[in-house]
Motif scaffolding. Structure first.
Motif, PDB file in Angstrom:
ATOM      1  N   GLY A 214     -18.659  -8.508  -6.044  1.00 61.73           N
ATOM      2  CA  GLY A 214     -19.523  -8.255  -4.901  1.00 61.73           C
ATOM      3  C   GLY A 214     -19.598  -9.380  -3.899  1.00 61.73           C
ATOM      4  O   GLY A 214     -20.400  -9.332  -2.963  1.00 61.73           O
ATOM      5  N   ARG A 215     -18.775 -10.418  -4.039  1.00 55.82           N
ATOM      6  CA  ARG A 215     -18.838 -11.539  -3.101  1.00 55.82           C
ATOM      7  C   ARG A 215     -18.471 -11.070  -1.701  1.00 55.82           C
ATOM      8  O   ARG A 215     -17.453 -10.407  -1.503  1.00 55.82           O
ATOM      9  N   ASP A 216     -19.326 -11.419  -0.728  1.00 59.83           N
ATOM     10  CA  ASP A 216     -19.102 -11.047   0.665  1.00 59.83           C
ATOM     11  C   ASP A 216     -18.361 -12.194   1.347  1.00 59.83           C
ATOM     12  O   ASP A 216     -18.969 -13.164   1.790  1.00 59.83           O
ATOM     13  N   HIS A 217     -17.045 -12.104   1.430  1.00 58.02           N
ATOM     14  CA  HIS A 217     -16.245 -13.179   2.004  1.00 58.02           C
ATOM     15  C   HIS A 217     -16.544 -13.379   3.489  1.00 58.02           C
ATOM     16  O   HIS A 217     -16.526 -14.503   3.988  1.00 58.02           O
ATOM     17  N   CYS A 218     -16.828 -12.284   4.171  1.00 56.34           N
ATOM     18  CA  CYS A 218     -17.133 -12.387   5.598  1.00 56.34           C
ATOM     19  C   CYS A 218     -18.426 -13.165   5.814  1.00 56.34           C
ATOM     20  O   CYS A 218     -18.501 -14.049   6.670  1.00 56.34           O
ATOM     21  N   MET A 219     -19.454 -12.864   5.025  1.00 59.04           N
ATOM     22  CA  MET A 219     -20.721 -13.576   5.157  1.00 59.04           C
ATOM     23  C   MET A 219     -20.572 -15.046   4.780  1.00 59.04           C
ATOM     24  O   MET A 219     -21.153 -15.928   5.419  1.00 59.04           O
ATOM     25  N   ALA A 220     -19.780 -15.322   3.749  1.00 59.57           N
ATOM     26  CA  ALA A 220     -19.556 -16.713   3.346  1.00 59.57           C
ATOM     27  C   ALA A 220     -18.874 -17.493   4.463  1.00 59.57           C
ATOM     28  O   ALA A 220     -19.212 -18.659   4.718  1.00 59.57           O
ATOM     29  N   LEU A 221     -17.918 -16.857   5.144  1.00 60.03           N
ATOM     30  CA  LEU A 221     -17.232 -17.526   6.241  1.00 60.03           C
ATOM     31  C   LEU A 221     -18.177 -17.764   7.412  1.00 60.03           C
ATOM     32  O   LEU A 221     -18.183 -18.840   8.020  1.00 60.03           O
ATOM     33  N   ARG A 222     -19.003 -16.779   7.724  1.00 61.06           N
ATOM     34  CA  ARG A 222     -19.979 -16.939   8.815  1.00 61.06           C
ATOM     35  C   ARG A 222     -20.947 -18.073   8.508  1.00 61.06           C
ATOM     36  O   ARG A 222     -21.297 -18.865   9.382  1.00 61.06           O
ATOM     37  N   GLN A 223     -21.373 -18.170   7.238  1.00 57.36           N
ATOM     38  CA  GLN A 223     -22.291 -19.235   6.847  1.00 57.36           C
ATOM     39  C   GLN A 223     -21.621 -20.596   6.958  1.00 57.36           C
ATOM     40  O   GLN A 223     -22.232 -21.572   7.408  1.00 57.36           O
ATOM     41  N   ALA A 224     -20.357 -20.662   6.574  1.00 57.05           N
ATOM     42  CA  ALA A 224     -19.623 -21.931   6.658  1.00 57.05           C
ATOM     43  C   ALA A 224     -19.511 -22.397   8.107  1.00 57.05           C
ATOM     44  O   ALA A 224     -19.667 -23.579   8.400  1.00 57.05           O
TER      45      ALA A 224
END
Length: 234
Positions: A214-224
């Motif tokens: 369930g990891r949201d890669h898009c959200m992780a990138l936006r947060q980074a």
């Protein structure tokens, strides 16, 4: 004559919890570099191409671990000779192709991981990404350089020797070869500036929890990007 790791190229991708390090390319050259002007002495290039040179030794170490890998009963595959002849240069090496055996026909994952650790000198192989029996595995180790009796072409560069290691073995095996390459850098290979950056970048990617359910890669990138300062975003 020293051998330099000049650069590492890679492709990393995830589909759900599968994927990972899909492709890895390692380039190594001798101290003399990739080529020398045609009006300069080419002896250093010829020395680097001779049997027993440091470049040959590094190439043979890659061939040795891949030979051991494809000899294992958890893989189906083999090595074949590979050769390419061009006007001023020649490339020759070894090509590997195969697949993982079906789950029911190979050792348990824990035994496979232990065997990979022994082959590559990797203390804790990264077995993420899936080892599906339908995926084609491929690798190639190539030595390229001038033809044995060639003279530097007038007005052009005399192609210097280079070892190229291309890997399309899936995440677990590609990562083992990557860690093997890092170990070589500590033993007998010098790291170029670009290669040092490549190693660090790939290390950071491998450390991520990319296979978490369930990891949201898009959200992780936006947060980074949100946490990066103006200099990082420039």
């Amino acid at each position: 004559m020293k051998v330099f790791l000049t650069d590492i190229m890679y492709s990393f991708g995830v589909d759900g919890s599968s994927g990972g390090l899909k492709e890895l390319v390692v380039n190594l050259i001798p101290e003399s570099g990739r080529g020398i002007p045609a009006d300069e002495d080419a002896d250093s290039v010829r020395v680097a191409m001779r049997e027993g040179s440091e470049l040959y030794a590094v190439m043979d170490r890659y061939v040795s671990v891949l030979d051991r890998l494809f000899a294992e009963d958890f893989l189906e595959g083999r090595r074949q000779p590979w050769w390419k002849d061009e006007r001023d240069t020649v490339q020759a090496g070894h090509r590997y192709g195969g697949r993982w055996r079906a789950k029911a026909r190979r050792r348990p994952d824990a035994e496979v991981a232990a065997r990979l650790a022994e082959i590559f000198g990797v203390p804790d192989p990264d077995m993420r990404g899936g080892q599906g029996a339908r995926a084609d595995l491929g690798a190639r180790v190539t030595l390229s350089g001038p033809k044995p009796a060639a003279e530097p072409p007038e007005g052009r560069w005399f192609t210097g020797p280079e070892v190229n290691v291309w890997l399309g073995l899936g995440h677990a095996l590609n990562t083992c070869v990557f860690r093997f390459t890092q170990a070589l850098a500590l033993q007998c290979v010098d790291i170029g500036e670009d290669a040092a950056e490549d190693l660090a970048l790939l290390d950071a990617t491998l450390a991520a929890d990319w296979d978490s359910p369930g990891r949201d890669h898009c959200m992780a990138l936006r947060q980074a990007w949100a946490e990066a300062g103006p200099e990082a975003r420039a």
